[in-house]
Design a protein around this motif. Structure first.
Motif, mmCIF file in Angstrom:
data_model
loop_
_atom_site.group_PDB
_atom_site.id
_atom_site.type_symbol
_atom_site.label_atom_id
_atom_site.label_comp_id
_atom_site.label_asym_id
_atom_site.label_seq_id
_atom_site.Cartn_x
_atom_site.Cartn_y
_atom_site.Cartn_z
ATOM 1 N N ASN A 68 66.850 67.746 -44.211
ATOM 2 C CA ASN A 68 67.478 66.884 -43.216
ATOM 3 C C ASN A 68 66.598 66.614 -42.006
ATOM 4 O OD1 ASN A 68 69.873 66.664 -44.697
ATOM 5 N ND2 ASN A 68 70.596 68.606 -43.886
ATOM 6 N N CYS A 69 65.396 67.153 -41.986
ATOM 7 C CA CYS A 69 64.506 66.976 -40.839
ATOM 8 C C CYS A 69 63.896 65.573 -40.859
ATOM 9 C CB CYS A 69 63.397 68.025 -40.857
ATOM 10 S SG CYS A 69 62.321 67.941 -39.412
ATOM 11 N N PHE A 70 63.812 64.958 -39.690
ATOM 12 C CA PHE A 70 63.241 63.609 -39.598
ATOM 13 C C PHE A 70 61.775 63.581 -40.026
ATOM 14 C CE2 PHE A 70 61.481 65.283 -35.761
ATOM 15 C CZ PHE A 70 60.380 64.502 -35.463
ATOM 16 N N ALA A 71 61.090 64.719 -39.936
ATOM 17 C CA ALA A 71 59.662 64.776 -40.244
ATOM 18 C C ALA A 71 59.375 65.132 -41.703
ATOM 19 C CB ALA A 71 58.983 65.782 -39.323
ATOM 20 N N ASN A 72 60.411 65.311 -42.505
ATOM 21 C CA ASN A 72 60.232 65.687 -43.904
ATOM 22 C C ASN A 72 59.817 64.454 -44.707
ATOM 23 O OD1 ASN A 72 60.353 66.533 -46.532
ATOM 24 N ND2 ASN A 72 62.397 67.421 -46.380
ATOM 25 N N LYS A 73 58.622 64.522 -45.238
ATOM 26 C CA LYS A 73 58.150 63.452 -46.120
ATOM 27 C C LYS A 73 57.590 64.119 -47.370
ATOM 28 C CE LYS A 73 55.429 59.342 -46.456
ATOM 29 N NZ LYS A 73 54.818 58.247 -45.753
ATOM 30 N N ASN A 74 58.281 63.939 -48.466
ATOM 31 C CA ASN A 74 57.895 64.559 -49.739
ATOM 32 C C ASN A 74 57.766 66.075 -49.592
ATOM 33 O OD1 ASN A 74 57.767 62.012 -50.995
ATOM 34 N ND2 ASN A 74 55.675 61.734 -50.283
ATOM 35 N N ASN A 75 58.704 66.655 -48.865
ATOM 36 C CA ASN A 75 58.777 68.095 -48.635
ATOM 37 C C ASN A 75 57.562 68.646 -47.885
ATOM 38 O OD1 ASN A 75 60.682 70.122 -48.804
ATOM 39 N ND2 ASN A 75 59.591 71.134 -50.473
ATOM 40 N N ARG A 76 56.924 67.797 -47.099
ATOM 41 C CA ARG A 76 55.818 68.190 -46.219
ATOM 42 C C ARG A 76 56.110 67.643 -44.829
ATOM 43 N NH1 ARG A 76 50.187 68.757 -48.810
ATOM 44 N NH2 ARG A 76 49.703 68.780 -46.616
ATOM 45 N N CYS A 77 55.669 68.373 -43.815
ATOM 46 C CA CYS A 77 55.888 67.930 -42.447
ATOM 47 C C CYS A 77 54.892 66.831 -42.108
ATOM 48 C CB CYS A 77 55.729 69.113 -41.480
ATOM 49 S SG CYS A 77 56.070 68.652 -39.774
ATOM 50 N N LYS A 78 55.400 65.668 -41.675
ATOM 51 C CA LYS A 78 54.505 64.570 -41.310
ATOM 52 C C LYS A 78 54.100 64.643 -39.838
ATOM 53 C CE LYS A 78 58.147 61.184 -40.403
ATOM 54 N NZ LYS A 78 58.711 59.906 -40.777
ATOM 55 N N ILE A 79 54.611 65.636 -39.098
ATOM 56 C CA ILE A 79 54.289 65.792 -37.688
ATOM 57 C C ILE A 79 53.304 66.935 -37.464
ATOM 58 C CG2 ILE A 79 55.248 66.221 -35.397
ATOM 59 C CD1 ILE A 79 56.143 63.559 -36.699
ATOM 60 N N LEU A 80 53.591 68.094 -38.041
ATOM 61 C CA LEU A 80 52.755 69.276 -37.854
ATOM 62 C C LEU A 80 51.784 69.446 -39.005
ATOM 63 C CD1 LEU A 80 55.582 71.716 -36.697
ATOM 64 C CD2 LEU A 80 53.997 70.430 -35.264
ATOM 65 N N ASN A 81 50.761 70.231 -38.797
ATOM 66 C CA ASN A 81 49.769 70.476 -39.844
ATOM 67 C C ASN A 81 50.262 71.431 -40.913
ATOM 68 O OD1 ASN A 81 47.837 68.808 -38.680
ATOM 69 N ND2 ASN A 81 47.054 70.448 -37.395
ATOM 70 N N ASP A 82 51.298 72.196 -40.617
ATOM 71 C CA ASP A 82 51.831 73.136 -41.601
ATOM 72 C C ASP A 82 52.424 72.367 -42.773
ATOM 73 O OD1 ASP A 82 51.212 75.310 -40.046
ATOM 74 O OD2 ASP A 82 53.179 75.386 -39.096
ATOM 75 N N ILE A 83 52.193 72.873 -43.958
ATOM 76 C CA ILE A 83 52.767 72.236 -45.141
ATOM 77 C C ILE A 83 54.274 72.397 -45.132
ATOM 78 C CG2 ILE A 83 52.906 72.323 -47.654
ATOM 79 C CD1 ILE A 83 49.945 73.096 -47.646
ATOM 80 N N GLN A 84 54.739 73.596 -44.829
ATOM 81 C CA GLN A 84 56.167 73.873 -44.785
ATOM 82 C C GLN A 84 56.461 74.773 -43.597
ATOM 83 O OE1 GLN A 84 57.422 75.627 -48.444
ATOM 84 N NE2 GLN A 84 57.672 73.652 -49.426
ATOM 85 N N CYS A 85 57.656 74.677 -43.081
ATOM 86 C CA CYS A 85 58.097 75.582 -42.024
ATOM 87 C C CYS A 85 58.524 76.892 -42.664
ATOM 88 C CB CYS A 85 59.268 74.970 -41.261
ATOM 89 S SG CYS A 85 58.838 73.393 -40.502
ATOM 90 N N ALA A 86 58.171 77.988 -42.040
ATOM 91 C CA ALA A 86 58.530 79.297 -42.577
ATOM 92 C C ALA A 86 60.037 79.490 -42.542
ATOM 93 C CB ALA A 86 57.850 80.397 -41.770
ATOM 94 N N ASN A 87 60.615 79.734 -43.678
ATOM 95 C CA ASN A 87 62.051 80.011 -43.808
ATOM 96 C C ASN A 87 62.927 78.929 -43.166
ATOM 97 O OD1 ASN A 87 61.478 82.452 -45.104
ATOM 98 N ND2 ASN A 87 61.228 83.473 -43.141
#
Length: 73
Positions: free
Chosen positions: A4-23
């Motif tokens: 549900n995050c606005f930055a989720n694009k193909n299950n990757r963050c389009k804002i931060l460099n991290d691939i996924q947020c921890a937990n």
């Protein structure tokens, strides 16, 4: 990553460099609606500033455009 995050694009963050947020505990998490409201509040704040300050912001960050004003999107 929270789907549900606005930055989720193909299950990757389009804002931060991290691939996924921890937990799914990203401190930047916002829904699409929350992000839109945040942008609207920022635009209202910029629109309330003196015209010279708006012009400076426009030139510095928006290539001379003023998307916070109606009709200039």
């Amino acid at each position: 990553m929270n789907k549900n995050c606005f930055a989720n694009k193909n299950n990757r963050c389009k804002i931060l460099n991290d691939i996924q947020c921890a937990n799914n505990s990203c401190s930047f998490f916002k829904t699409e609606e929350e992000q839109e409201e945040s942008i609207n509040r920022a635009n209202a704040r910029i629109a309330s500033l003196d015209k010279a300050v708006q012009k400076s912001i426009s030139d510095t960050y928006y290539n001379g455009k003023m998307p916070w004003l109606e009709g200039d999107k």
